[in-house]
Design a protein around this motif. Sequence first.
Motif, mmCIF file in Angstrom:
data_model
loop_
_atom_site.group_PDB
_atom_site.id
_atom_site.type_symbol
_atom_site.label_atom_id
_atom_site.label_comp_id
_atom_site.label_asym_id
_atom_site.label_seq_id
_atom_site.Cartn_x
_atom_site.Cartn_y
_atom_site.Cartn_z
ATOM 1 N N VAL A 25 0.848 -1.194 0.000
ATOM 2 C CA VAL A 25 0.000 0.000 0.000
ATOM 3 C C VAL A 25 0.884 1.245 0.000
ATOM 4 C CG1 VAL A 25 -1.845 1.232 1.181
ATOM 5 C CG2 VAL A 25 -1.769 -1.257 1.289
ATOM 6 N N ALA A 29 1.275 4.187 -2.657
ATOM 7 C CA ALA A 29 1.104 5.575 -2.231
ATOM 8 C C ALA A 29 2.322 6.407 -2.616
ATOM 9 C CB ALA A 29 0.866 5.644 -0.724
ATOM 10 N N ALA A 232 -4.398 4.034 -3.463
ATOM 11 C CA ALA A 232 -3.818 3.821 -2.138
ATOM 12 C C ALA A 232 -4.763 4.321 -1.051
ATOM 13 C CB ALA A 232 -2.470 4.530 -2.033
ATOM 14 N N VAL A 365 -4.438 -3.823 -4.851
ATOM 15 C CA VAL A 365 -3.382 -2.940 -4.364
ATOM 16 C C VAL A 365 -2.169 -3.770 -3.940
ATOM 17 C CG1 VAL A 365 -2.756 -1.361 -2.505
ATOM 18 C CG2 VAL A 365 -4.876 -1.032 -3.739
#
Lengths: 515, 326, 230
Positions: A25, A29, A232, A365
Motif C-alpha cells: 500500500v 502511495a 492507495a 493494491v
Amino acid sequence: MASRIGALIPALLAGALALFVLAPVLAVAARATGFALGPADWAAVRFTAAQAFVSALVSVTLAVPVARALARRSFAGRGALITLMGAPFLLPTIVAVLALVAVFGRAGVVNQGLGLFGMGPISVYGAHGVVLAHVFLNLPLAVRMLLQGWQAIPSERFRLAESLGFGPAQMARHLEWPMLRSVAPGAFLVIFVICLTSFAVALTLGGGPGATTVELAIFQAVRFEFNLGRAALLAAVQFALCAVVAVLGWLLVTPAAFGAGLGRQALLRPPGGWRRGGDALAIGLAAAFLLLPLGAVVLRGLPGLDELPAHVWAAAGRSVLVALTSTAVTVAAALVLALAVARGGRGAGAIDAAAALPLATSGLVLGVGLFLMVQPFVSPARLALPVTVAVNAALTLPFVYRLLLPEARVLLSDYGRLADSLGLRGWARLRWLVLPRLARPLGFGAGLAAALSMGDLGVIALFATEQSATLPLVVQRLMGAYRLEAAAGAALLLVGVSFALFWVFDYGGRRYAAV
Amino acid sequence: MKTSILATGLSCIALAAAAETPVLTVLTYDSFVTEWGPGPAVEAAFEADCGCDLRFVGASDGAALLARVQLEGASGTADVVLGLDTSLTAQAAATGLFAPHGMTSPTLPVAFDDPLFLPFDWGWFAFVHDKAKLPDPPKSFEELAASDVKIVIQDPRSSTPGLGLLMWVKAAYGARAGEIWTGLADNIVTVTPGWSEAYGLFLEGEADMVLSYTTSPAYHLIAEQDDSKAAAAFAEGHYLQVEVAGKLAGSQQPELADRFLAFMLTEPFQSVIPTTNWMYPAVTPAAGLPEGFESLRPEISLLMSSEEAMTVRAEALAEWQAALAR
Amino acid sequence: MLRFDRVVLAQEEFRLSVDWELPAGARVAVIGPSGAGKSTLLAAVAGFFAPQSGRVLWQGADLGPLDPGARPVTILFQDQNLFPHLTLAQNLGLGLRPDLRLSAAQRTQIDTVLERVGLGGMGARKPAQLSGGQIGRASLARALLRARPVLLLDEPFAALGPALKAEMLALVAEVADETGALVMMVTHDPADAKAFAALTVLVADGLAHAPAPTEALFANPPPALRAYLG
C-alpha cells in the motif's frame, strides 16, 4: 537462549506478515501524485458497507435454522451433505457467478419455473443480486460456524436439560440462545469483512455503476485513470473499515470457531411434530440453494471437458503446485501464530491483529504494490509463481489461523503444563503433542487453504506470462477468446481439483486424529 | 513434480542460451499470446528471419497494458507495446515513454495517422444478437432505447469495449449522449467488468444483445459452423476500434523493434489476424478476408481523434454514471 | 534441601508468603482451605508460577531461571496426567526421552516399571482403555522412571475411592523410598496426611506456615487449622 529465540519467531512472523500486507500500500502511495477522494468514492464506501452488512445478516440469519436442523437430525448422508454444502465457499467467484446466473438468471431454472405458472421473470441483477451471490458464497461458512457452536454445547448440559424435562422451547431459550448470542456475532463479522473486499461478484451482478464497491473503485483508479494516489487512499479506507469492524468485534463478541471436526453425531434429541417438517424444509431449501448452482457448474462443464487444450492440464498442474506450496506456508505460519497467541503474554494481541490483517487487504493494491516493489530489481514475470504463492499464503492465513486458535487454546489448557513438566519442546512437542491433537483443524484448515489458493487469481494476472498461467487465469483467457464451452470445462476441472484437495486434507486430518 | 523440476532446469539453460541471441520483448494483451491467438504464428514467422528471440508478455487487456507501461515507467524491459487502442493512445503518448515509428500508416476506413502508434488491426463495435430469438433488432440507439430489448454491456472504467461504447454514443450524439443513456438504462441487464463476462451472459441467454464487434458472428460461423448470430447495423454509424502498436523509447533493441513494427504490416502477420484475433487486418491479405467478414460493413464509421477522446472521456463517463446509477 | 527464601506469590487479590525449608527426602502434606494457595505453592516449585519476590532454591541453586522440564521435579496434576492420543508405553517413554527415540534398554525399563505397578503387558493401550486407578499407577510409573528428587502431587487421586486411594499412597511411598524423593502432597483429608506424611504445611490466610510434625499438629491444632477442620 534457544527458547528466547523461539519466542521471537511468532513476533517476527507477525511482523513480516504485517509488512507484506502494508508495504505494498505504501509502495503504491509513494508513486501517487495526489490524494483525493470524490463523492463517487464515498458512494462506493457506503454501498460496500451496506451490501456487506445485509449479506452478512442474511447469511447468518438463514444459517440458524439450517445449522439447527443439521445439529439435531441424523439421517443417511448427513456427513456428505454437510461437506458438499461447504463447496460454494471454495468456488472461484467467476464460476460462482455464472452458476448462479444459470439458476437465477433471466433464462435460468427459477425463471423458467416461474414462467410455467405465468409469473413474470425476476431479475438477479442489482443490489439484491450482489446479496444473493454473497449469501450463496458465505452461507456454507455461516452454517459451519453455527453448527460448530451447537456441537460445542457440552452433552452434560443436554442431559441436565432432559432430566429437568425441558421441551424444545426451553431448550432454545436456555441452551441454544445463549450459544447463538456468543457465536453468531463472530460469524456475522467474518462474513461482513469477507464481503467488504468483494469485487467480481458486485461487478457482474451489481447491474451498473450504482453497485460500485471499494475494491472495484480501486481497480478503476489503477486501470482507468492510473491514479495511484486514489487507489492507495481507497485501500486505506478499506483497511480502516475492516479495522473498525475488527475492533468492534474485539470489544463485543468472542470470535467464533470455524467449524472443524463436524463428524460428531447429533446430540440434541430431535423434537417431533411440525418441527420435523420444519427441519426437513430448512435442510432441503438450503441444499437446493447451494447445490443447484453447483449442479449447473457440472452440467455446463461436462461437454467442455474433452475439448480442453493441452495447456489447461499444465496450468492445472501449476495451480496444484502453487496451492500445495502456499498451503504448506500458510498452515505452518498459522500454527506458529495460533500457538503463540494461545500461550498469551505480551504481544499476543498484536499478533492476533496481524493474523487478521490480510482479510482487509485489497488484492489489487497488494498486486500493484508488489509489482512496483520487485520491478526495479527483477522482471516480475519471473516471480509470477513465487508471488502467487506468497499472496495466497497471506490471504488464506486468517482463515486457517482462526480455525486453529480455539483448538490451540484447548490444547494448551489441557496439556500445556504436563508437556512443560516433561520437558516436551521443539520438534518432539510438535511431533508427539501438537500434530496429533490438532490434526482435525489442521487438516480442515489445510484443505480450505488449498482450495482457496486454487481459485485465487487476483494478483497473478499482473505477473503471469503464458508459461506461468494458473488454471483460473486460463479459465478467464478461454472466456476471453469466445471459448465458453472449453472455459466451462476448465472451470469444472478447477472446481473438481479444488474440492479434491480440500477433501484429501480434511479426510487426512480426521483420519490421523482418529488413530 | 519431476517434470516441473525438469522445466525449471530447461528454462535455466534457455536463459543462458538467450544471452547470446538478442531478445525482443513485446508487451501485449493476453488473448494475443494464447495458443489460439495470433501470438504463436507471429512468433514463429518473425523468429524465422530476425535471428532473435521474440518474447510476448501478456497483460489482461488494452487498458491493463497501458497501466502496466505506466507502472514500469522508464525502467521497463519491454521494447514494443502491442494492443492499445485509440481511446488510450493520447494518454499513452502523454507518458512520454513512446518513440516515433517513422512509418506510413496503412489505409483504414477513416483517416488515421499517428507518429507514435501504428495500427495493426481494427474492427467496428456492434451489438450482436441471435437471429432466431431476435429476428428484428433495433436499428439505432434511439430505437433500442424505445424497445424492451435487453442488452448487456461492459464497464467503460474496466473494459476496452465498454470505453468504446461510451465513445460511440458520444461521437454519435454529442450533447445528447446523457439523454440517450437515460433512455438505455432500462434496457441494460447488467454491466460487466470485461468483454468475456458480458459475452458469456449473452450466450447463456441473459440478454438479447451484447456489445461486441461486427466480426463476432464470423467467429461462430468459422470456428463453430454456427450461423445463428448476427451484428445489428445502427443508423448512427459504428464506432471503430483501431488497435495499435508502438515502440518504447527506453528499448534496448530499437532496430529490432523497428523491424518488428515493419514486419507487423506484412503478410505473415496480417494473414493470421482475421481468424485468430477476429478483427480486420490493417492490410488486407492477398487471399482476401474470410467468410463472414463482409456480411456487415457499416456505411458510416465513427472515430474520435485520440486527443478528442481523452478530452471528452471524463464528461462522457459522468453522464454514463449519472444515467445508470439511478 | 528445598528452600523458600522469602517467597511471595501474588496474582490480583491473591497473596501467599512462604519462608522456610524442607529437607531432601521428606514427605510433606500440604493442607488448607480451598483457594488458599496449595496448588499455587506446588506450581511455584514446578515452574508454572513465578514468584513476585524471593527465590525457590534446590540444594542451594535458584530454580527461577529453569524451565519446568529442566527442574529436578516431577508433578502429578489432578487430571490429564497422560496424553490420550499416545499409548501407555509412549506416555511413560516421554519421561525418559521427550523425543521418544528410545533405546532397547529403555524399552525394557518401561516394561519393567509397568510390571512393577501392576500394568504388565498394557503398554500398547491408550489411556481411554484404562480405569482411574490404572491411570494413577501409570502416572506414578512415569515418576519412577524420571526419578527426580522432588515429587509434587496436586491431588492426583482425589477422584478415587478410599481403598484405591490408600493403594496409591502406598505406591507413592514405594516410589519415594526407591528414588529418595522429597514428596509434597496437597490433600483435603487429615487421614491422608497422618498416614503418609511426617510433616504438614498449613496454607491459610495468605501464609504457608512452616512445616510442623503431622501428629503434633493435628493433636494440638492452631486456630487456622481448627477453623479448617471445623
